[in-house]
Scaffold this motif. Structure first.
Motif, PDB file in Angstrom:
ATOM      1  N   TYR A  92       0.932  -1.357  -0.318  1.00  0.00           N
ATOM      2  CA  TYR A  92      -0.009   0.079   0.449  1.00  0.00           C
ATOM      3  C   TYR A  92       1.383   1.549   0.018  1.00  0.00           C
ATOM      4  O   TYR A  92       2.061   1.302   0.619  1.00  0.00           O
ATOM      5  CB  TYR A  92      -0.632   0.397   1.934  1.00  0.00           C
ATOM      6  CG  TYR A  92      -2.004  -1.339   0.612  1.00  0.00           C
ATOM      7  CD1 TYR A  92      -3.384  -1.183   0.371  1.00  0.00           C
ATOM      8  CD2 TYR A  92      -1.223  -2.082   2.370  1.00  0.00           C
ATOM      9  CE1 TYR A  92      -4.109  -2.467   0.432  1.00  0.00           C
ATOM     10  CE2 TYR A  92      -2.527  -2.870   2.018  1.00  0.00           C
ATOM     11  CZ  TYR A  92      -3.755  -3.121   1.347  1.00  0.00           C
ATOM     12  OH  TYR A  92      -4.893  -3.976   1.496  1.00  0.00           O
ATOM     13  N   MET A  93       0.629   2.203  -1.031  1.00  0.00           N
ATOM     14  CA  MET A  93       0.925   3.408  -0.677  1.00  0.00           C
ATOM     15  C   MET A  93       0.927   3.896   0.399  1.00  0.00           C
ATOM     16  O   MET A  93      -0.356   4.307   1.175  1.00  0.00           O
ATOM     17  CB  MET A  93       0.981   4.315  -2.095  1.00  0.00           C
ATOM     18  CG  MET A  93       1.263   4.244  -3.127  1.00  0.00           C
ATOM     19  SD  MET A  93       0.767   4.939  -4.896  1.00  0.00           S
ATOM     20  CE  MET A  93      -0.581   6.149  -3.865  1.00  0.00           C
ATOM     21  N   ILE A  94       1.859   5.269   0.947  1.00  0.00           N
ATOM     22  CA  ILE A  94       1.650   5.643   2.269  1.00  0.00           C
ATOM     23  C   ILE A  94       1.731   6.888   2.251  1.00  0.00           C
ATOM     24  O   ILE A  94       1.521   8.055   2.726  1.00  0.00           O
ATOM     25  CB  ILE A  94       2.112   5.477   3.168  1.00  0.00           C
ATOM     26  CG1 ILE A  94       4.410   4.974   2.806  1.00  0.00           C
ATOM     27  CG2 ILE A  94       2.375   3.939   3.833  1.00  0.00           C
ATOM     28  CD1 ILE A  94       5.500   5.017   3.507  1.00  0.00           C
ATOM     29  N   ASP A  95       1.975   7.663   1.365  1.00  0.00           N
ATOM     30  CA  ASP A  95       1.416   9.100   0.278  1.00  0.00           C
ATOM     31  C   ASP A  95       1.058   9.159  -0.447  1.00  0.00           C
ATOM     32  O   ASP A  95       0.499   8.064  -1.147  1.00  0.00           O
ATOM     33  CB  ASP A  95       3.186   9.543   0.554  1.00  0.00           C
ATOM     34  CG  ASP A  95       4.208   9.719   1.354  1.00  0.00           C
ATOM     35  OD1 ASP A  95       3.600  10.374   2.585  1.00  0.00           O
ATOM     36  OD2 ASP A  95       5.173   9.525   1.261  1.00  0.00           O
ATOM     37  N   LYS A  96       0.732  10.671  -1.342  1.00  0.00           N
ATOM     38  CA  LYS A  96      -0.367  10.552  -1.876  1.00  0.00           C
ATOM     39  C   LYS A  96       0.739  11.180  -3.634  1.00  0.00           C
ATOM     40  O   LYS A  96       1.776  11.452  -3.569  1.00  0.00           O
ATOM     41  CB  LYS A  96      -1.164  11.641  -2.486  1.00  0.00           C
ATOM     42  CG  LYS A  96      -2.159  11.679  -1.501  1.00  0.00           C
ATOM     43  CD  LYS A  96      -3.238  12.608  -0.220  1.00  0.00           C
ATOM     44  CE  LYS A  96      -4.147  12.158  -0.017  1.00  0.00           C
ATOM     45  NZ  LYS A  96      -5.030  12.836   0.053  1.00  0.00           N
TER      46      LYS A  96
END
Length: 80
Positions: A31-35
């Motif tokens: 999962y990405m933790i930033d945009k």
């Protein structure tokens, strides 16, 4: 409507450094933790290495209203 798809494999491709993939800050679960700053990404795409076509949504009502933009490798994103 437009969809930008970037194909990459963080496991198999893990032995090659790529600034873009590193910038995603993907956790151990994938999962990405930033945009992603979209305008920065769009400016870095190597335009001659992109596929595009008119298509449809992938879920009902499957309307044919999507421009698909496919980047087949993160190497086609300039890192500088």
């Amino acid at each position: 409507m437009a969809v930008i798809a970037i194909f990459f494999d963080i496991v198999a491709g893990g032995n090659r450094h790529n600034d873009f993939i590193e910038s995603l800050h993907i956790d151990q679960h994938g999962y990405m933790i930033d945009k992603i700053p979209l305008m920065t990404l769009l400016k870095k795409i190597k335009k001659n290495m992109v596929y595009h076509y008119s298509g449809s949504l992938t879920a009902p009502p499957c309307s044919e209203i999507v421009t698909w933009i496919i980047i087949d490798s993160p190497q086609n994103i300039a890192t500088s």
